[in-house]
Design a protein around this motif. Structure first.
Motif, PDB file in Angstrom:
ATOM      1  N   UNK A  40       0.820  -1.209   0.000  1.00 27.79           N
ATOM      2  CA  UNK A  40       0.000   0.000   0.000  1.00 27.79           C
ATOM      3  C   UNK A  40       0.856   1.262   0.000  1.00 27.79           C
ATOM      4  N   UNK A  41       0.454   2.231  -0.830  1.00 26.78           N
ATOM      5  CA  UNK A  41       1.247   3.455  -0.947  1.00 26.78           C
ATOM      6  C   UNK A  41       0.735   4.576  -0.037  1.00 26.78           C
ATOM      7  N   UNK A  42      -0.283   4.294   0.759  1.00 24.74           N
ATOM      8  CA  UNK A  42      -0.811   5.301   1.671  1.00 24.74           C
ATOM      9  C   UNK A  42      -1.839   6.219   1.039  1.00 24.74           C
ATOM     10  N   UNK A  43      -2.103   6.029  -0.257  1.00 24.28           N
ATOM     11  CA  UNK A  43      -3.085   6.877  -0.955  1.00 24.28           C
ATOM     12  C   UNK A  43      -4.144   6.032  -1.651  1.00 24.28           C
ATOM     13  N   UNK A  44      -4.274   4.784  -1.244  1.00 24.25           N
ATOM     14  CA  UNK A  44      -5.275   3.929  -1.855  1.00 24.25           C
ATOM     15  C   UNK A  44      -4.760   3.077  -2.995  1.00 24.25           C
ATOM     16  N   UNK A  45      -3.509   3.258  -3.361  1.00 31.15           N
ATOM     17  CA  UNK A  45      -2.917   2.460  -4.432  1.00 31.15           C
ATOM     18  C   UNK A  45      -1.933   1.450  -3.868  1.00 31.15           C
ATOM     19  N   UNK A  46      -1.315   0.727  -4.759  1.00 29.15           N
ATOM     20  CA  UNK A  46      -0.321  -0.265  -4.364  1.00 29.15           C
ATOM     21  C   UNK A  46       0.944  -0.052  -5.165  1.00 29.15           C
ATOM     22  N   UNK A  47       2.052   0.101  -4.468  1.00 22.91           N
ATOM     23  CA  UNK A  47       3.351   0.271  -5.126  1.00 22.91           C
ATOM     24  C   UNK A  47       3.859  -1.091  -5.602  1.00 22.91           C
ATOM     25  N   UNK A  48       4.530  -1.094  -6.744  1.00 21.26           N
ATOM     26  CA  UNK A  48       5.079  -2.326  -7.307  1.00 21.26           C
ATOM     27  C   UNK A  48       6.296  -2.780  -6.511  1.00 21.26           C
ATOM     28  N   UNK A  49       6.505  -4.068  -6.457  1.00 17.36           N
ATOM     29  CA  UNK A  49       7.664  -4.635  -5.779  1.00 17.36           C
ATOM     30  C   UNK A  49       7.233  -5.650  -4.745  1.00 17.36           C
ATOM     31  N   UNK A  50       8.208  -6.334  -4.174  1.00 18.41           N
ATOM     32  CA  UNK A  50       7.933  -7.343  -3.153  1.00 18.41           C
ATOM     33  C   UNK A  50       7.499  -6.664  -1.858  1.00 18.41           C
ATOM     34  N   UNK A  51       6.441  -7.203  -1.223  1.00 19.73           N
ATOM     35  CA  UNK A  51       6.004  -6.632   0.056  1.00 19.73           C
ATOM     36  C   UNK A  51       6.841  -7.237   1.190  1.00 19.73           C
ATOM     37  N   UNK A  52       6.747  -6.688   2.400  1.00 13.29           N
ATOM     38  CA  UNK A  52       7.585  -7.184   3.503  1.00 13.29           C
ATOM     39  C   UNK A  52       7.415  -8.674   3.809  1.00 13.29           C
ATOM     40  N   UNK A  53       6.217  -9.242   3.699  1.00 10.72           N
ATOM     41  CA  UNK A  53       6.050 -10.687   3.923  1.00 10.72           C
ATOM     42  C   UNK A  53       6.798 -11.485   2.859  1.00 10.72           C
ATOM     43  N   UNK A 146      -1.913 -20.912   0.055  1.00  9.63           N
ATOM     44  CA  UNK A 146      -2.083 -19.458   0.011  1.00  9.63           C
ATOM     45  C   UNK A 146      -1.386 -18.786   1.191  1.00  9.63           C
ATOM     46  N   UNK A 147      -0.756 -17.673   0.904  1.00  9.18           N
ATOM     47  CA  UNK A 147       0.023 -16.955   1.906  1.00  9.18           C
ATOM     48  C   UNK A 147      -0.812 -15.875   2.582  1.00  9.18           C
ATOM     49  N   UNK A 148      -0.287 -15.364   3.689  1.00  3.58           N
ATOM     50  CA  UNK A 148      -0.905 -14.238   4.378  1.00  3.58           C
ATOM     51  C   UNK A 148      -0.845 -13.007   3.473  1.00  3.58           C
ATOM     52  N   UNK A 149      -1.839 -12.143   3.581  1.00  2.00           N
ATOM     53  CA  UNK A 149      -1.901 -10.939   2.758  1.00  2.00           C
ATOM     54  C   UNK A 149      -1.388  -9.736   3.544  1.00  2.00           C
ATOM     55  N   UNK A 150      -0.299  -9.173   3.091  1.00  5.01           N
ATOM     56  CA  UNK A 150       0.257  -7.991   3.741  1.00  5.01           C
ATOM     57  C   UNK A 150      -0.703  -6.817   3.638  1.00  5.01           C
ATOM     58  N   UNK A 151      -1.319  -6.644   2.478  1.00  2.80           N
ATOM     59  CA  UNK A 151      -2.273  -5.546   2.295  1.00  2.80           C
ATOM     60  C   UNK A 151      -3.438  -5.668   3.269  1.00  2.80           C
ATOM     61  N   UNK A 152      -3.990  -6.869   3.427  1.00  2.00           N
ATOM     62  CA  UNK A 152      -5.097  -7.073   4.363  1.00  2.00           C
ATOM     63  C   UNK A 152      -4.670  -6.776   5.794  1.00  2.00           C
ATOM     64  N   UNK A 153      -3.463  -7.209   6.163  1.00  2.00           N
ATOM     65  CA  UNK A 153      -2.985  -6.961   7.527  1.00  2.00           C
ATOM     66  C   UNK A 153      -2.826  -5.470   7.800  1.00  2.00           C
ATOM     67  N   UNK A 154      -2.314  -4.729   6.831  1.00  2.00           N
ATOM     68  CA  UNK A 154      -2.173  -3.285   7.027  1.00  2.00           C
ATOM     69  C   UNK A 154      -3.530  -2.614   7.152  1.00  2.00           C
ATOM     70  N   UNK A 155      -4.500  -3.089   6.403  1.00  2.00           N
ATOM     71  CA  UNK A 155      -5.826  -2.470   6.460  1.00  2.00           C
ATOM     72  C   UNK A 155      -6.496  -2.701   7.816  1.00  2.00           C
TER      73      UNK A 155
END
Length: 165
Positions: A40-53, A146-155
């Motif tokens: 998550x980019x903090x503005x409702x979008x998603x930045x490209x690249x590997x997430x922390x998980x 299926x893996x844990x969702x970093x985006x869901x956890x941040x939300x």
């Protein structure tokens, strides 16, 4: 990211930096590698690249593969190829989180050599560190659930939104 002007100063193993304006992309550096951090980019979008998980899972996969390869070389085991896949999972109902690690070994390996290499996977230093707070389940067939969702956890974080206006 900035580099120290003093070559004698200790340098961190990894750095992540980014500006709040622009695309909201975070840039990471680990050793000589430079890469984009996604999520998550903090503005409702998603930045490209590997997430922390994904980065955490990649660290465990890399360390496992390196440890197996080192063991094979030291014991002169005829390993020709190693493949490690890792996914991070949340523990259900307050249980411990876990990593699912699948390993595929190729080469002219007998049962004893294969067992030694699979045992070496558990000696991986990153795995030993992560194993303090999460379970690591290993199987000998590459393919994970299926893996844990970093985006869901941040939300789900309770970070209040404050309108600057």
């Amino acid at each position: 990211m900035t580099n120290s002007n003093d070559d004698r100063a200790p340098r961190p193993q990894a750095e992540v930096a980014g500006d709040l304006d622009g695309a909201g992309t975070l840039n990471g550096r680990a050793g000589a590698s430079v890469f984009s951090i996604g999520g998550p980019d903090g503005r409702g979008g998603t930045a490209a690249g590997a997430n922390p998980y994904e980065l955490l899972s990649a660290s465990l996969a890399a360390c496992t593969a390196m440890t197996i390869r080192l063991q094979a070389r030291r014991r002169r085991i005829p390993l020709s190829h190693v493949e490690v896949a890792v996914s991070y999972h949340h523990g259900g109902d307050g249980g411990r989180d876990s990593f699912e690690r699948s390993i595929r070994l190729e080469g002219n390996l007998g049962n004893e050599a294969r067992a030694q290499l699979m045992q070496a996977a558990n000696m991986c230093p990153v795995g030993r560190t992560l194993g303090l707070s999460a379970d690591i389940r290993t199987n000998d067939n590459v393919g994970v659930g299926p893996a844990a969702s970093y985006d869901d956890d941040l939300s789900e974080l309770s970070i209040p939104y404050i309108d600057p206006d």
